[in-house]
Motif scaffolding. Structure first.
Motif, PDB file in Angstrom:
ATOM      1  N   PHE A 148       0.790  -1.205   0.043  1.00 13.21           N
ATOM      2  CA  PHE A 148       0.053   0.102  -0.100  1.00 13.21           C
ATOM      3  C   PHE A 148       0.771   1.237  -0.027  1.00 13.21           C
ATOM      4  N   VAL A 157      -7.489   1.273   8.117  1.00 12.90           N
ATOM      5  CA  VAL A 157      -7.381   0.000   7.564  1.00 12.90           C
ATOM      6  C   VAL A 157      -7.679  -1.105   8.575  1.00 12.90           C
ATOM      7  N   PHE A 171       2.848  -0.132   4.613  1.00 14.74           N
ATOM      8  CA  PHE A 171       1.882   1.041   4.714  1.00 14.74           C
ATOM      9  C   PHE A 171       2.762   2.227   4.594  1.00 14.74           C
ATOM     10  N   CYS A 174       1.431   6.237   3.612  1.00 15.11           N
ATOM     11  CA  CYS A 174      -0.065   6.236   3.786  1.00 15.11           C
ATOM     12  C   CYS A 174      -0.392   7.558   4.824  1.00 15.11           C
ATOM     13  N   ILE A 180      -5.641   2.122  12.428  1.00 16.04           N
ATOM     14  CA  ILE A 180      -5.278   1.182  11.835  1.00 16.04           C
ATOM     15  C   ILE A 180      -5.712  -0.058  12.656  1.00 16.04           C
TER      16      ILE A 180
END
Length: 336
Positions: A148, A157, A171, A174, A180
């Motif tokens: 990602f 997420v 990640f 992000c 998360i």
């Protein structure tokens, strides 16, 4: 003549007057055949060799029985249109089979599990599915490195408990992530006996250059947490500066220094399944720590070390009875 389905029912057979064999000594006439869409391997076949179905660009459906004991990792190379794989074959993980469902690309790890290898562009709140049905129903168990990367549209997420490994920098970038949910801390579930125990920031990427304050590539994430592995090495992690909530959902152990210096967080939730928390796991975090278990886990030293008064450190437990038990837990009184 258009050939839509291939039923290969024997190790050696004659097709249109020509000998066809599936061994490591010969190629099959199916390589780079772009006309057929379905492949059914028969029970008599044991070996699928290299390039047997190479470049079959229209192939969407593959059925492979348990009788197959060996599959070359190049047997289905460049078969990029697969959407359905039905198999009970123990060797299927050797085949490097990939398929796509709903614009998400998966790699088959074995007859029961897959890794996500490419995820469609996504904005907002993402819940990763536990399973995907593509012939077999496969369990999603792996998120690879940088999956990602720079998905700046993600705001939250949820990674399911079926996932047992998360790659470094999965990640990274992000930058707008605010919440998360993860099944564990680091790259995989670990125990106190494991020699390598990664911390929360591992999935966002890290550096050893402690003078960097902003991620030079996105400009929007800060290096907030340090420490990974042993106490000799210090690492600085690119954790999104807007991240506020972390929910851990499925592990039994929180490693040492797991959330060290994660001062941007306002809430960390620890599941009832956790039975052990490593030293300094939450030091200098300043967030609410929510324990869902009524029975306290074992705590390492200075788990809640903080620059502010220990007496005001916000720790939440499910019941009044649990408050008494947590306060009495070893290593809690000096930190609480």
């Amino acid at each position: 003549t258009s050939l839509e389905t291939v039923n290969f029912n024997a190790a050696n057979c004659t097709l249109m007057g020509r000998l066809v064999t599936l061994t490591y000594e010969y190629y099959t006439p199916f390589a780079e055949c772009s006309s057929f869409t379905t492949l059914n391997i028969g029970e008599n076949v044991e070996i699928i060799p290299a390039y047997a179905f190479y470049g079959c660009s229209s192939l969407t459906t593959v059925n492979i029985p348990a009788s197959v004991t060996s599959i070359s990792d190049k047997a289905f190379e460049n078969c990029n249109g697969l959407t359905s794989i039905t198999t009970n074959c123990d060797a299927i993980g050797d085949a490097k089979l990939y398929f796509t469902v709903d614009d998400i690309r998966y790699k088959v790890l074995d007859k029961n599990s897959v890794s996500i290898v490419n995820y469609k562009s996504y904005t907002g709140d993402l819940v990763i599915s536990e399973t995907v049905t593509a012939g077999n129903t496969f369990t999603v168990t792996n998120i690879p490195e940088r999956l990602f990367e720079n998905y700046t549209g993600l705001t939250s997420v949820v990674v399911p408990n079926t996932v047992t490994s998360i790659g470094k920098c999965a990640f990274y970038g992000c930058s707008n992530l605010t919440k998360i949910s993860l099944p564990f801390v680091g790259d995989k579930p670990c125990t106190a006996e494991d020699t390598k125990q990664n911390v929360f920031g591992y999935i966002f990427g890290y550096t050893t250059m402690n003078w960097i304050q902003l991620d030079p590539f996105t400009g929007s994430t800060r290096i907030q947490s340090k420490y990974i592995g042993d106490e000799v090495n210090g690492y600085y992690f690119y954790i999104p500066s807007g991240l506020r909530e972390v929910v851990i959902t499925g592990c039994s152990y929180i490693p040492p220094y797991a959330f060290n210096n994660c001062s941007m967080l306002t809430s960390i939730t620890i599941p009832e399944s956790v039975t052990s928390v490593g030293k300094k796991a939450f030091c200098y975090t300043n967030s609410d720590i929510i324990f869902e278990g009524a029975t306290p886990p074992s705590f390492g030293g200075y788990v809640f070390e903080n620059s502010s008064s220990y007496s005001t450190y916000p720790i939440y437990v499910p019941t009044e009875e649990a408050v008494v038990e947590y306060k009495a837990a070893e290593n809690m009184q000096s930190d609480y």
